[in-house]
Motif scaffolding. Structure first.
Motif, mmCIF file in Angstrom:
data_model
loop_
_atom_site.group_PDB
_atom_site.id
_atom_site.type_symbol
_atom_site.label_atom_id
_atom_site.label_comp_id
_atom_site.label_asym_id
_atom_site.label_seq_id
_atom_site.Cartn_x
_atom_site.Cartn_y
_atom_site.Cartn_z
ATOM 1 N N THR A 148 0.859 -1.183 0.000
ATOM 2 C CA THR A 148 0.000 0.000 0.000
ATOM 3 C C THR A 148 0.891 1.227 0.000
ATOM 4 O OG1 THR A 148 -1.832 1.138 1.095
ATOM 5 C CG2 THR A 148 -0.272 0.022 2.517
ATOM 6 N N ASN A 149 0.494 2.225 -0.780
ATOM 7 C CA ASN A 149 1.291 3.445 -0.887
ATOM 8 C C ASN A 149 0.345 4.635 -0.895
ATOM 9 O OD1 ASN A 149 3.337 5.267 -1.262
ATOM 10 N ND2 ASN A 149 3.649 4.796 -3.411
ATOM 11 N N ALA A 150 0.610 5.594 -0.024
ATOM 12 C CA ALA A 150 -0.200 6.817 0.029
ATOM 13 C C ALA A 150 0.717 8.017 -0.128
ATOM 14 C CB ALA A 150 -0.949 6.900 1.353
ATOM 15 N N GLU A 151 0.364 8.893 -1.068
ATOM 16 C CA GLU A 151 1.106 10.134 -1.271
ATOM 17 C C GLU A 151 0.127 11.289 -1.116
ATOM 18 O OE1 GLU A 151 3.499 12.510 -4.733
ATOM 19 O OE2 GLU A 151 3.564 10.334 -4.740
ATOM 20 N N GLN A 152 0.461 12.220 -0.237
ATOM 21 C CA GLN A 152 -0.444 13.326 0.052
ATOM 22 C C GLN A 152 0.285 14.655 -0.063
ATOM 23 O OE1 GLN A 152 -1.338 11.813 4.000
ATOM 24 N NE2 GLN A 152 -3.424 11.349 3.352
ATOM 25 N N ASN A 153 -0.342 15.591 -0.777
ATOM 26 C CA ASN A 153 0.159 16.957 -0.876
ATOM 27 C C ASN A 153 -0.993 17.876 -0.501
ATOM 28 O OD1 ASN A 153 2.823 16.421 -2.115
ATOM 29 N ND2 ASN A 153 1.578 15.607 -3.773
ATOM 30 N N GLY A 154 -0.892 18.531 0.631
ATOM 31 C CA GLY A 154 -1.955 19.404 1.097
ATOM 32 C C GLY A 154 -2.095 19.309 2.605
ATOM 33 N N ILE A 155 -3.162 19.908 3.110
ATOM 34 C CA ILE A 155 -3.395 19.976 4.549
ATOM 35 C C ILE A 155 -4.669 19.216 4.891
ATOM 36 C CG2 ILE A 155 -3.838 21.561 6.480
ATOM 37 C CD1 ILE A 155 -2.442 23.733 4.774
ATOM 38 N N GLY A 156 -4.627 18.445 5.980
ATOM 39 C CA GLY A 156 -5.822 17.795 6.501
ATOM 40 C C GLY A 156 -6.322 16.616 5.691
ATOM 41 N N ASN A 157 -5.452 15.961 4.941
ATOM 42 C CA ASN A 157 -5.842 14.777 4.175
ATOM 43 C C ASN A 157 -5.689 13.526 5.035
ATOM 44 O OD1 ASN A 157 -6.282 16.171 1.694
ATOM 45 N ND2 ASN A 157 -4.083 16.291 1.404
ATOM 46 N N SER A 158 -6.507 12.509 4.755
ATOM 47 C CA SER A 158 -6.333 11.229 5.424
ATOM 48 C C SER A 158 -6.471 10.100 4.405
ATOM 49 C CB SER A 158 -7.342 11.049 6.567
ATOM 50 O OG SER A 158 -8.638 10.871 6.066
ATOM 51 N N ALA A 159 -5.643 9.079 4.554
ATOM 52 C CA ALA A 159 -5.681 7.908 3.673
ATOM 53 C C ALA A 159 -5.536 6.664 4.536
ATOM 54 C CB ALA A 159 -4.566 7.977 2.645
ATOM 55 N N MET A 160 -6.428 5.689 4.338
ATOM 56 C CA MET A 160 -6.395 4.459 5.103
ATOM 57 C C MET A 160 -6.593 3.288 4.153
ATOM 58 S SD MET A 160 -7.995 1.732 6.756
ATOM 59 C CE MET A 160 -9.726 1.924 6.517
ATOM 60 N N SER A 161 -5.821 2.235 4.344
ATOM 61 C CA SER A 161 -6.058 1.013 3.578
ATOM 62 C C SER A 161 -5.944 -0.175 4.523
ATOM 63 C CB SER A 161 -5.074 0.879 2.413
ATOM 64 O OG SER A 161 -3.774 0.686 2.886
ATOM 65 N N ASP A 162 -6.729 -1.199 4.231
ATOM 66 C CA ASP A 162 -6.747 -2.404 5.056
ATOM 67 C C ASP A 162 -6.606 -3.620 4.148
ATOM 68 O OD1 ASP A 162 -7.113 -4.464 6.850
ATOM 69 O OD2 ASP A 162 -9.095 -3.805 7.526
ATOM 70 N N GLN A 163 -5.520 -4.338 4.340
ATOM 71 C CA GLN A 163 -5.269 -5.596 3.628
ATOM 72 C C GLN A 163 -4.948 -6.686 4.652
ATOM 73 O OE1 GLN A 163 -1.970 -3.869 1.443
ATOM 74 N NE2 GLN A 163 -3.073 -4.161 -0.488
ATOM 75 N N SER A 164 -5.494 -6.569 5.859
ATOM 76 C CA SER A 164 -5.102 -7.440 6.966
ATOM 77 C C SER A 164 -5.670 -8.855 6.876
ATOM 78 C CB SER A 164 -5.509 -6.804 8.301
ATOM 79 O OG SER A 164 -6.907 -6.621 8.366
#
Length: 127
Positions: A27-43
């Protein structure tokens, strides 16, 4: 001139990009900005060789991606450009080499995509 020590660089890096690996998943999350959220579940232990890619440019965006119950070689790609967007994607229940792509461009969009139930070699794109 201010220099960044290796310890400072190591502490700052996870705030920009995050990757993790389990059961040959990524899983890869790239964020540019303020107040962003990213969640992934592969458990789920039945998820193998699958990946989640999340990219957010703007402020106040939310992204959630779940892969569970026998997902193999599955890919979720979520891209958000703008402010206040919400994206939720799921791949589940006997998914094999399936791709799900979600693109939101502009402000205040909301989208949910689901791919499940014996899907093989398919591609789903939402814009």
């Amino acid at each position: 001139m201010k220099t960044v020590t290796p310890i400072t660089a190591a502490i700052c890096l996870p705030a920009v990009s995050h990757s993790s690996f389990a059961n040959n998943n990524s899983t890869n999350a790239e964020q540019n900005g303020i107040g962003n959220s990213a969640m992934s579940d592969q458990s789920d232990s039945t998820v193998n060789f699958s990946q989640v890619i999340q990219s957010q440019t703007g402020d106040g965006n939310q992204a959630v991606a779940d892969q569970y119950t026998d997902a193999t070689g599955a890919t979720i790609t979520q891209t958000q450009i703008g402010d206040g967007n919400i994206a939720t994607s799921e791949q589940f229940n006997n998914i094999t080499t399936a791709q799900l792509e979600l693109l939101q461009s502009s402000n205040a969009n909301a989208a949910m995509t689901r791919q499940g139930g014996s899907v093989a070699d398919s591609n789903m794109t939402v814009q």
